[in-house]
Scaffold this active site. Structure first.
Site, PDB file in Angstrom:
ATOM      1  N   CYS A 177       0.864  -1.180   0.000  1.00 40.49           N
ATOM      2  CA  CYS A 177       0.000   0.000   0.000  1.00 40.49           C
ATOM      3  C   CYS A 177       0.895   1.221   0.000  1.00 40.49           C
ATOM      4  O   CYS A 177       1.578   1.495   0.986  1.00 40.49           O
ATOM      5  CB  CYS A 177      -0.914  -0.007   1.226  1.00 40.49           C
ATOM      6  SG  CYS A 177      -1.975   1.452   1.338  1.00 40.49           S
TER       7      CYS A 177
ATOM      8  N   GLU B 166      -4.087   1.094  -5.924  1.00 41.03           N
ATOM      9  CA  GLU B 166      -3.152   0.036  -6.302  1.00 41.03           C
ATOM     10  C   GLU B 166      -3.091  -0.027  -7.813  1.00 41.03           C
ATOM     11  O   GLU B 166      -4.060   0.310  -8.500  1.00 41.03           O
ATOM     12  CB  GLU B 166      -3.598  -1.304  -5.713  1.00 41.03           C
ATOM     13  CG  GLU B 166      -2.513  -2.364  -5.716  1.00 41.03           C
ATOM     14  CD  GLU B 166      -1.233  -1.923  -5.029  1.00 41.03           C
ATOM     15  OE1 GLU B 166      -0.313  -1.447  -5.752  1.00 41.03           O
ATOM     16  OE2 GLU B 166      -1.142  -2.025  -3.799  1.00 41.03           O
TER      17      GLU B 166
END
Length: 353
Positions: free
Chosen positions: A2, A127
């Site tokens: 992340c 992402e």
């Protein structure tokens, strides 16, 4: 992993979104520490500051460990034992902390042993999926499914206006498990910083990336992770695992540049549309809602505005996607959300700072 998030809500709205019940069952709002350091953004990257939930007991010895505060912290944990005078000289990456090695690395094992557990707050995270046969990557915005909840109050006269104010009935914030530490600079000032714990991706996200944040799904999970006074480390670590209760949609490549800080970063994009469409009615209403939730400021990389004063988007609401993005309840929620007008006016107040 992340490496990019969004947290654009003004401070007072973010506070309402973090309402919780204390041990006596009372609805409460967390208090802020260093509130002026909070900077809302649609595009937060490592080394920036993000709002983090933690137990008040970390700062007040007589506090109940279930009481909560919000504090802006630097993303990228700086260990308390770091000897250099400049945290940017840290030679290893602490943006994320793998769950399978958390007890092996001193940078994470030591603060975890001290109960320095926190919850990182965000609208969601970004992402990137690598496109087959090319060097290009498609960004996605990933977040909790959104389900409209009933406002409190009703005909019950026992509900005070204060309690009604503490009930959040809008966007559900993503709550990610983290570890934090306090590094003391040569001048004596403490720098609080954190790392987001990551786990193997759930089945729904595995086509996008092999890793995902350790997401705490629900009030009970958040409470146990934060309450280091009552919940031991090994018990808390049982909360760290992949979850399937997430949804996602593709977004514009504008988010690739961390300097871009506009609503377009998280707006749904249609992957089948090659030509840049103008904003339709729904996307304009979403833009207007987003505009009321964040402080107004000019950004150098902001898209050009049309005659109506709204930026021209290079995206629109998702119609089709090559990935099985979960829509269902979230799609229905977004439809109702976009139609809100006067209901959202009380939440459009600007932060006091």
């Amino acid at each position: 992993m992340c490496g990019r998030t969004s947290c654009h809500l003004p401070r007072e709205v973010l506070t309402r979104a973090c309402a919780y019940q204390d041990r006596q069952g009372r609805r409460r709002l967390p208090q802020w520490r260093d509130p002026d350091k909070y900077c809302p953004s649609y595009n937060k990257s490592p080394q920036s500051s993000s709002p983090v939930l933690l137990s008040r007991l970390h700062f007040e010895k007589d506090a109940d460990s279930s009481d909560r505060i919000i504090i802006p912290m630097r993303w990228g944990l700086v260990p308390s034992w770091f000897k250099e005078s400049d945290p940017s000289k840290l030679q290893f990456n602490t943006t994320n902390c793998r769950s399978d090695t958390i007890m092996e690395k001193q940078s994470f094992k030591v603060p975890l042993g001290k109960g320095r557990r926190c919850v990182v707050l965000a609208d969601g995270f970004y992402e990137w999926q690598r496109c087959q046969g090319t060097n290009q990557r498609q960004p996605y915005f990933i977040y909790f499914p959104q389900i409209k909840t009933e406002k409190s109050g009703g005909n019950d006269a026992s509900d005070s206006s204060d309690n009604k104010e503490k009930v959040w009935d809008n966007w559900r914030l993503l709550t990610m498990a983290g570890i934090f530490d306090c590094w003391e600079a040569p001048g004596g000032e403490c720098l609080y910083s954190y790392s987001i714990i990551t786990v193997d991706s759930c089945r729904g996200l595995s086509d996008i990336h092999s890793r995902m944040p350790a997401i705490l799904d629900g009030e009970e999970a958040v409470s146990k992770w934060l309450d280091f006074g009552e919940v031991a480390t090994q018990e808390a670590l049982k909360l760290i695992h992949p979850i399937d209760n997430i949804t996602f949609h593709p977004v514009s490549p504008v988010v690739n540049n961390s300097r871009n800080n506009t609503p377009e970063c998280l707006a749904p994009a249609d992957l089948l549309v090659k030509k840049e469409p103008k904003a339709n009615g729904s996307s304009q209403r979403m833009m207007q809602w987003l505009a009321t939730k964040s402080p107004k400021k000019e950004v150098p990389d902001s898209p050009k505005k049309d005659a109506s004063g709204l930026p021209q988007w290079s995206s629109q609401f998702l119609q089709k996607s090559p990935l099985p993005a979960k829509r269902g309840a979230t799609s229905s929620f977004l439809d109702r959300w976009l139609k809100q007008e006067k209901e959202d006016e009380p939440m459009a107040k600007k932060p006091n700072s």
